[in-house]
Design a protein around this motif. Sequence first.
Motif, PDB file in Angstrom:
ATOM      1  N   GLU A  18      -4.798   4.237   0.693  1.00 35.91           N
ATOM      2  CA  GLU A  18      -5.425   3.453  -0.375  1.00 35.91           C
ATOM      3  C   GLU A  18      -6.944   3.417  -0.255  1.00 35.91           C
ATOM      4  OE1 GLU A  18      -4.001   1.651  -2.870  1.00 35.91           O
ATOM      5  OE2 GLU A  18      -1.884   1.543  -2.314  1.00 35.91           O
ATOM      6  N   ARG A  60      -3.996   6.289  -5.545  1.00 37.58           N
ATOM      7  CA  ARG A  60      -4.812   5.111  -5.235  1.00 37.58           C
ATOM      8  C   ARG A  60      -5.548   4.561  -6.436  1.00 37.58           C
ATOM      9  NH1 ARG A  60      -8.788   8.457  -1.364  1.00 37.58           N
ATOM     10  NH2 ARG A  60      -9.122   6.484  -0.386  1.00 37.58           N
ATOM     11  N   PRO A  89       0.840  -1.205   0.000  1.00 36.47           N
ATOM     12  CA  PRO A  89       0.000   0.000   0.000  1.00 36.47           C
ATOM     13  C   PRO A  89       0.872   1.251   0.000  1.00 36.47           C
ATOM     14  CG  PRO A  89      -0.593  -1.470   1.830  1.00 36.47           C
ATOM     15  CD  PRO A  89       0.665  -2.002   1.219  1.00 36.47           C
TER      16      PRO A  89
END
Lengths: 336, 336
Positions: free
Chosen positions: B224, A279, A272
């Motif tokens: 994210e 994103r 991540p």
Amino acid sequence: MTHTAKAPPAPAQDEILISTRDLTKHYRIGGGLFGGPARVVRAVDGVTLDIRARETFALVGESGCGKTTLGRVMLRLQEPTSGTIRYRDTDLTDLGEGALRALRKNLQIVFQDPFASLNPRMRIEQILAEPLRSHGYGTPAEIRERCTELLEMVGLRRQYLRSYPHQFSGGQRQRIGIARALANKPDFVVCDESVSALDVSIQAQVLNLLGDLQDQLQLTYFFITHDLSVVRQFADRVGVMFLGRLVEVGTTEELFAHPQHPYTMLLMSAVPRPDPRRRGEPRPMMQGEIPSPMNLPKGCRFHTRCPFARDICRAEEPMLQTGGGPAVACHFPLEG
Amino acid sequence: MGRADPILSVRGLSTAFSGDRGNVTVLDDVSFEVGRGQIVGLVGESGSGKSMTALSLMGLVPQPQGRVSAREILLDGVDLARLDGAGMRRIRGGEMAMVFQEPMTSLNPVRKVWEQVGEPLAIHQGLGRREIRARVLEMFELVGIPEPKSRLDAYPHQLSGGLRQRAMIAMGLICEPKLLIADEPTTALDVTTQAQILQLMRDLRDRVGTSIIMITHDLGVIAEMCDVVNVMYAGQIVEQADVFDLFERPAHPYTRGLLASIPRANEPRAGRRMPSIPGMVPNLAKLPPGCRFAPRCGDAMPLCTRAPELAALGAGRSARCWLHAPDAAQPLEEMP
Ligand SMILES: Nc1ncnc2c1ncn2[C@@H]1O[C@H](COP(=O)(O)OP(=O)(O)OP(=O)(O)O)[C@@H](O)[C@H]1O
Ligand SMILES: Nc1ncnc2c1ncn2[C@@H]1O[C@H](COP(=O)(O)OP(=O)(O)OP(=O)(O)O)[C@@H](O)[C@H]1O
Ligand SMILES: [Mg+2]
Ligand SMILES: [Mg+2]
């Protein structure tokens, strides 16, 4: 400062400190009276690796790929099934108990769990004195002096010598684990997920400490972790492990900037990113499940999850190409 | 996403434990909202109160040691703070469900997966076995369990960690809750599996419109996943912001310190040492007077011996810091 214990001679620039050749560790499970047929877990399955003096070599890979087993077998905390391990000029593979014991003080390990690895009934002073005493460090006064020195070296005050592990936070306990590992001035330290259980702000403190100690004491780290972010910021070289084998080895920058093994690439793209603007970016994703180390597929052991697998990958296992630059075990390495 | 009409609105939530050494307040005046269809993050280090917030909302704080109080906890207009035990049992697993970190410990090892995943349907909707089994199959398909039919009769240990977590999410969603609370749902998983589960949760929000509270210590996961973020420190919310503001213009010195100290896998190593936050998280039983972060804060000033309120900074942002108190207002700088 009293130094009864002799420091090991300083190694030359590119000297190999530890190396393994075709190292394997297979666990046999079942096959007992009621266990059914015996099955073999190929936890470490042919690892050839050179670790250079004073580098930080990170070993990454997913749960169960054999990182801890490799680290322990390298130190002969567990016996290898086959293959060899060399430390400096000594072949560790068949070294007898006595000689191994004498070398132990150069070869140390820091564990993941700062809570489980310290005896709750011992004061910090006893915890630190134990390895010193067992290697005949010196007089009780010298040992006490060294304990204080060790504690201060990891940034803790000497008053804490009288305290018990439960009186410390996770980060402090990890410092104590590090101090204990460094008590006898080792030159090779296996750090097995040593910062994984720590909060980020504390993790950075402990990594800085490990880095400072490496500079001061000329340490070589074998740094086992599943955290690629830590690897990029801390390691000099990286080995990527998949189901008991190294699939790629290279310098940290080479590996992160130009991963060549599809597994390395997929592993990296899964991390991540602390950047909300990115994103939405499409990213390659690993599909399916990791095969069992008891039942490896034929051919490349990654082919069942590899988006690029072709016929040869299902038939022939690619070997790690060593010699010089980056090494990759893949029939079709990604373009750099 | 109606900001005017949030699915959840928490005002003045405080939780305390009484023990042999007196009372410890583990949550102090926690207030936040979750908009419809939003993913709202709770981020903070170990012990900051993330799980306790979740347990307090769910009415699962251990009794009688724990005491929960709140001005209001409105779930779609219904004040949970006024419900009794029976009322909360009707909500829990129905309108509001929770997914825990370690699926293995929250699943019964000797019951088939489908019976456990379908249990909320039996409790909340009184469905029969055949209907439940059919619904579980649908849910397994929704959460992307491969060969869903053949997994219905599996026992938990026969599923991989990733599949168990998918099953837990299926269980959380089976009664179509208005709010799903996910407490570190991917922390125990490998990165490649984590990426799959995070993707699944984003998809569910997009397709089904599930509102989610995402609890994590990982700022990468926050970036994210989340629309809005609450940063917790020592039992308090210290900053609330839109995810882009949080990462680009963090207001609280603690948030700034956290962002600076996360290792980044997507950037080359910055230097030998990493930025870290000095000191450690305070003991909740011995909190410093005033601002709880002041002893570790580079910007601390005499005023900080008084406790700052969580003050609105406009545009949905708030911070609990004297630097941003209305009369000491300072512009927010861009992160370097
Ligand atoms: N004593 C043992 N007996 C049988 N199998 C074992 C034993 N120790 C480890 N294994 C198996 O060997 C494999 C490698 O385990 P190992 O602990 O080395 O992995 P790891 O990479 O360190 O994983 P993790 O990231 O979860 O720590 C796993 O499949 C594990 O289940
Ligand atoms: N049963 C209990 N009695 C007393 N204190 C408790 C109890 N359970 C939790 N606490 C305390 O409440 C505080 C908040 O704990 P919580 O579990 O919410 O932290 P967290 O933010 O979820 O941390 P982690 O990241 O480690 O999961 C901690 O200081 C913890 O020690
Ligand atoms: Mg391990
Ligand atoms: Mg928690």
